[in-house]
Design a protein around this motif. Sequence first.
Motif, PDB file in Angstrom:
ATOM      1  N   GLU A 142       0.470  -0.621  -0.403  1.00 38.11           N
ATOM      2  CA  GLU A 142      -0.086   0.151  -0.023  1.00 38.11           C
ATOM      3  C   GLU A 142       0.742   0.742  -0.032  1.00 38.11           C
ATOM      4  O   GLU A 142       0.858   2.126  -0.804  1.00 38.11           O
ATOM      5  CB  GLU A 142      -1.286  -0.480   1.372  1.00 38.11           C
ATOM      6  N   PHE A 143       2.148   1.385   0.705  1.00 36.21           N
ATOM      7  CA  PHE A 143       3.151   2.416   0.727  1.00 36.21           C
ATOM      8  C   PHE A 143       3.915   2.663  -0.075  1.00 36.21           C
ATOM      9  O   PHE A 143       4.936   3.134  -0.209  1.00 36.21           O
ATOM     10  CB  PHE A 143       3.215   2.795   1.820  1.00 36.21           C
ATOM     11  N   LEU A 144       4.373   0.655  -0.248  1.00 35.53           N
ATOM     12  CA  LEU A 144       5.515   0.619  -0.699  1.00 35.53           C
ATOM     13  C   LEU A 144       5.828   1.519  -2.516  1.00 35.53           C
ATOM     14  O   LEU A 144       6.752   2.430  -2.903  1.00 35.53           O
ATOM     15  CB  LEU A 144       5.604  -0.258  -1.088  1.00 35.53           C
ATOM     16  N   LEU A 145       4.632   1.367  -3.122  1.00 34.08           N
ATOM     17  CA  LEU A 145       4.832   2.148  -4.137  1.00 34.08           C
ATOM     18  C   LEU A 145       4.762   3.781  -4.390  1.00 34.08           C
ATOM     19  O   LEU A 145       5.151   4.436  -5.343  1.00 34.08           O
ATOM     20  CB  LEU A 145       3.281   1.340  -5.190  1.00 34.08           C
ATOM     21  N   PRO A 146       3.834   4.757  -3.183  1.00 35.00           N
ATOM     22  CA  PRO A 146       4.587   5.584  -3.218  1.00 35.00           C
ATOM     23  C   PRO A 146       5.232   6.136  -3.031  1.00 35.00           C
ATOM     24  O   PRO A 146       5.683   7.356  -3.205  1.00 35.00           O
ATOM     25  CB  PRO A 146       3.012   6.368  -1.927  1.00 35.00           C
ATOM     26  N   MET A 147       6.544   5.172  -1.937  1.00 39.08           N
ATOM     27  CA  MET A 147       7.482   5.270  -1.624  1.00 39.08           C
ATOM     28  C   MET A 147       7.908   5.343  -2.549  1.00 39.08           C
ATOM     29  O   MET A 147       9.866   6.701  -3.179  1.00 39.08           O
ATOM     30  CB  MET A 147       8.160   4.795  -0.694  1.00 39.08           C
ATOM     31  N   LEU A 148       8.326   4.134  -3.664  1.00 36.36           N
ATOM     32  CA  LEU A 148       9.399   4.197  -5.294  1.00 36.36           C
ATOM     33  C   LEU A 148       8.737   5.662  -5.788  1.00 36.36           C
ATOM     34  O   LEU A 148       9.760   6.212  -6.245  1.00 36.36           O
ATOM     35  CB  LEU A 148       8.213   2.669  -5.427  1.00 36.36           C
ATOM     36  N   GLN A 149       8.163   6.237  -6.053  1.00 36.31           N
ATOM     37  CA  GLN A 149       7.152   7.813  -6.544  1.00 36.31           C
ATOM     38  C   GLN A 149       8.218   8.508  -6.001  1.00 36.31           C
ATOM     39  O   GLN A 149       8.818   9.009  -6.823  1.00 36.31           O
ATOM     40  CB  GLN A 149       5.946   7.541  -6.352  1.00 36.31           C
TER      41      GLN A 149
END
Length: 319
Positions: A142-149
Amino acid sequence: MLACLVTILIAGTYGPLQSFVQAVKSRPTASAAIMNEQSEDQLMSWIKSEAAKQNQSPINPVIDRVWKAIPGYDGRVVDVKATYLKAKLIGFKPENAKGFPWIYRSVKPKLALDDLPMEPIYRGNFAKPMVGLMINVAWGDEFLLPMLQILSETGVKATFFFDGTWLAKHMDTAQNILAQGHELSNHAYTHPDMSKLSAARQREEIGKTEQLLKKLGVKNVWFAPPSGYYNSETVKVASEYGLRTVLWTLDTIDWQKPEPSSVVSKIYRKVGPGTLILMHPTSTSQGALRGMIKAIRDKGFVPGTVSETLSSERVEDRL
């Protein structure tokens, strides 16, 4: 008659006279060349006299009582000839010493990290102005993809330590993370307390996750024990897979869900050269990540992967 004689004399001496005039005219050019040569000699002398002040000795890796294995750091020496040619090419003068275009050659330490006993690593060298970002992944995305961004937008690469059970279900996500240039590493398979397992079970935990990483085409070099629990057997078993055991210098403790602003403040106060920062894909770290990166850079350090931070390579060119 006199006029004719003068004419004849002038005509007879015109060739030598012309040569003399041409020689006189050429004298300023010759003088300029001599002055330029003297200036070049002066430039070389200045570079040689100042080079020793720019040189830095390499630092050997050591086993520290508190920090265990600390990597070494490359030294540097001025490449005098290359510096001279560059300075001459761009017209730099010795009096402009502040921005002088020094060119260096790296000097390796006499010892490498692999020459030391197999001890865990908690930090990089104190002289290296770099900070490693460790992101341990054992649940959700859930928070991994926004952190990658955020990492993409800030131009930062991090090291992701994957729990094997998570990785087995999210191979596509891991492949995407790898494609973005991040480092992928081993966080065991079922997130156990490694210090309580037999050598055989530890081998299984590390080996199963290592197999998944190899399927992704990853050549891994690190093992991060879950929750930081390990023993001497853990370090030994990890080394059987060609892995060094790595922990952290500074913990965000993001699993307790502190305010992102408090994490950023903590990083700014405590981060230093060679620091390894631990975080997870949580709402706190998602909210704090951009601020953490800014804090690291504001302190004069380069954020990057664990491998980059723990290598002996210099980073001046990246500042």
